[in-house]
Motif scaffolding. Sequence first.
Motif, PDB file in Angstrom:
ATOM      1  N   GLY A  10      45.009 -38.281   4.906  1.00  0.00           N
ATOM      2  CA  GLY A  10      46.083 -38.431   5.891  1.00  0.00           C
ATOM      3  C   GLY A  10      45.857 -37.567   7.109  1.00  0.00           C
ATOM      4  O   GLY A  10      46.099 -37.991   8.250  1.00  0.00           O
ATOM      5  N   LEU A  11      45.379 -36.346   6.870  1.00  0.00           N
ATOM      6  CA  LEU A  11      45.124 -35.419   7.970  1.00  0.00           C
ATOM      7  C   LEU A  11      43.982 -35.928   8.850  1.00  0.00           C
ATOM      8  O   LEU A  11      44.062 -35.895  10.089  1.00  0.00           O
ATOM      9  N   LEU A  16      41.686 -38.743  13.669  1.00  0.00           N
ATOM     10  CA  LEU A  16      41.031 -39.891  14.302  1.00  0.00           C
ATOM     11  C   LEU A  16      41.962 -40.537  15.323  1.00  0.00           C
ATOM     12  O   LEU A  16      41.536 -40.871  16.438  1.00  0.00           O
ATOM     13  N   LEU A  17      43.239 -40.692  14.966  1.00  0.00           N
ATOM     14  CA  LEU A  17      44.208 -41.266  15.902  1.00  0.00           C
ATOM     15  C   LEU A  17      44.329 -40.390  17.148  1.00  0.00           C
ATOM     16  O   LEU A  17      44.400 -40.896  18.278  1.00  0.00           O
ATOM     17  N   GLY A  18      44.326 -39.073  16.942  1.00  0.00           N
ATOM     18  CA  GLY A  18      44.367 -38.153  18.075  1.00  0.00           C
ATOM     19  C   GLY A  18      43.136 -38.277  18.951  1.00  0.00           C
ATOM     20  O   GLY A  18      43.234 -38.229  20.186  1.00  0.00           O
ATOM     21  N   LEU A  19      41.970 -38.462  18.329  1.00  0.00           N
ATOM     22  CA  LEU A  19      40.738 -38.628  19.106  1.00  0.00           C
ATOM     23  C   LEU A  19      40.755 -39.929  19.903  1.00  0.00           C
ATOM     24  O   LEU A  19      40.263 -39.976  21.041  1.00  0.00           O
ATOM     25  N   VAL A  20      41.314 -40.984  19.304  1.00  0.00           N
ATOM     26  CA  VAL A  20      41.406 -42.265  20.019  1.00  0.00           C
ATOM     27  C   VAL A  20      42.310 -42.121  21.241  1.00  0.00           C
ATOM     28  O   VAL A  20      41.935 -42.493  22.355  1.00  0.00           O
ATOM     29  N   PRO A 146      38.212 -46.877  10.529  1.00  0.00           N
ATOM     30  CA  PRO A 146      38.205 -48.180  11.214  1.00  0.00           C
ATOM     31  C   PRO A 146      37.077 -48.238  12.245  1.00  0.00           C
ATOM     32  O   PRO A 146      36.942 -47.338  13.078  1.00  0.00           O
ATOM     33  N   ASN A 147      36.278 -49.275  12.155  1.00  0.00           N
ATOM     34  CA  ASN A 147      35.106 -49.362  13.017  1.00  0.00           C
ATOM     35  C   ASN A 147      35.464 -49.388  14.497  1.00  0.00           C
ATOM     36  O   ASN A 147      34.790 -48.768  15.326  1.00  0.00           O
ATOM     37  N   TYR A 148      36.527 -50.117  14.835  1.00  0.00           N
ATOM     38  CA  TYR A 148      36.846 -50.243  16.258  1.00  0.00           C
ATOM     39  C   TYR A 148      37.312 -48.919  16.852  1.00  0.00           C
ATOM     40  O   TYR A 148      36.942 -48.582  17.984  1.00  0.00           O
ATOM     41  N   ARG A 149      38.091 -48.170  16.102  1.00  0.00           N
ATOM     42  CA  ARG A 149      38.558 -46.882  16.619  1.00  0.00           C
ATOM     43  C   ARG A 149      37.389 -45.918  16.808  1.00  0.00           C
ATOM     44  O   ARG A 149      37.360 -45.138  17.766  1.00  0.00           O
ATOM     45  N   LEU A 255      43.879 -32.450  23.977  1.00  0.00           N
ATOM     46  CA  LEU A 255      45.310 -32.714  23.872  1.00  0.00           C
ATOM     47  C   LEU A 255      45.593 -33.897  22.953  1.00  0.00           C
ATOM     48  O   LEU A 255      46.623 -33.934  22.277  1.00  0.00           O
ATOM     49  N   GLY A 256      44.688 -34.863  22.932  1.00  0.00           N
ATOM     50  CA  GLY A 256      44.850 -35.973  21.997  1.00  0.00           C
ATOM     51  C   GLY A 256      44.839 -35.493  20.556  1.00  0.00           C
ATOM     52  O   GLY A 256      45.652 -35.913  19.722  1.00  0.00           O
ATOM     53  N   VAL A 257      43.905 -34.583  20.239  1.00  0.00           N
ATOM     54  CA  VAL A 257      43.823 -34.018  18.881  1.00  0.00           C
ATOM     55  C   VAL A 257      45.064 -33.194  18.565  1.00  0.00           C
ATOM     56  O   VAL A 257      45.646 -33.304  17.476  1.00  0.00           O
ATOM     57  N   ILE A 258      45.494 -32.361  19.512  1.00  0.00           N
ATOM     58  CA  ILE A 258      46.699 -31.547  19.302  1.00  0.00           C
ATOM     59  C   ILE A 258      47.914 -32.438  19.064  1.00  0.00           C
ATOM     60  O   ILE A 258      48.732 -32.186  18.174  1.00  0.00           O
ATOM     61  N   GLU A 259      48.015 -33.499  19.841  1.00  0.00           N
ATOM     62  CA  GLU A 259      49.124 -34.446  19.685  1.00  0.00           C
ATOM     63  C   GLU A 259      49.082 -35.102  18.303  1.00  0.00           C
ATOM     64  O   GLU A 259      50.121 -35.286  17.656  1.00  0.00           O
ATOM     65  N   GLY A 260      47.872 -35.443  17.836  1.00  0.00           N
ATOM     66  CA  GLY A 260      47.731 -36.045  16.519  1.00  0.00           C
ATOM     67  C   GLY A 260      48.168 -35.115  15.407  1.00  0.00           C
ATOM     68  O   GLY A 260      48.886 -35.513  14.477  1.00  0.00           O
ATOM     69  N   PHE A 261      47.750 -33.851  15.481  1.00  0.00           N
ATOM     70  CA  PHE A 261      48.148 -32.880  14.455  1.00  0.00           C
ATOM     71  C   PHE A 261      49.647 -32.587  14.521  1.00  0.00           C
ATOM     72  O   PHE A 261      50.290 -32.349  13.498  1.00  0.00           O
ATOM     73  N   THR A 262      50.203 -32.601  15.727  1.00  0.00           N
ATOM     74  CA  THR A 262      51.639 -32.361  15.876  1.00  0.00           C
ATOM     75  C   THR A 262      52.442 -33.448  15.164  1.00  0.00           C
ATOM     76  O   THR A 262      53.495 -33.179  14.577  1.00  0.00           O
TER      77      THR A 262
END
Length: 294
Positions: A10-11, A16-20, A146-149, A255-262
């Motif tokens: 989950g983490l 990954l979502l934050g990196l995207v 996910p390959n696309y991400r 900031l994308g990573v920070i937002e994801g962890f937040t």
Amino acid sequence: MEIFGVSLPGLLSQLLLGLVNGSFYAILSLGLAVIFGLLNVINFAHGALFMMGALVTWMAMNYLGINYWVMLVVAPLVVGLFGVVTERLLLRWIYKLDHLYGLLLTLGLTLLIEGVFRSIYGVSGLRYDTPELLSGGTNLGFMFLPNYRAWVVVASVTVCIATWFVIEKTKLGAYLRAGTENPRLVEAFGVNVPVMVTLTYAFGAALAAFAGVLSAPIYQVSPLMGQNLIIVVFAVVVIGGMGSIMGSILTGLGLGVIEGFTKVFYPEASSTVVFVIMVIVLLIRPAGLFGKEN
């Protein structure tokens, strides 16, 4: 395995979502930084150019049957051509004026572009399928990727680094930077500065469109999709430093990573964490983390 009560898969999924998201922040803020750093224009139309890239891609698939891979090249060229027309007809008259004029002009242009597309397609999202080559994902054992991400992250970072290298490490980049400081001197070397300025704005617009193409299979394609990102992207540019190329790239990804962890540890603050960081940075270093102090 759990970390602070959150499962490792989950983490990592949130990472990954934050990196995207950070990839989109990076490439969009890079375009803004290029335009502001080299042309001294605050381009509020950047979100609309991002939307145009996604919507042109959707239109090409649904009306002409042109696939995603072709539009990765064609959409930035189309929007870049729109950028040429915009710079030639509108922006070149305000370069010597206060930044406020550029902001108001590009804001008006944004409202015009969004209004035209909204009148045709409405505000509901339009679906764009993931390219077959990048559908599905890869099981890494500790998470499902996910390959696309993964492709979005790799493509965005590659384009960002290539842009930084060209602007900061090549003769072309030196001409671009010198042309903003002393255009007459650069013209003495045989460089057509007005054309160079036009192409610079077109390139910034093309970067926004490229991000729009990448976003089409992830986000719902909508005439208002640029509004959801542009405010955050401006915050990224301010935090990184207005006009700082590398600052925009690193700050966008970070900031994308920070937002994801937040979103994992404190979801209530996920939508405001970027702006909280912006306020803190401006209080400590008004020029931004990578900006040059006057």
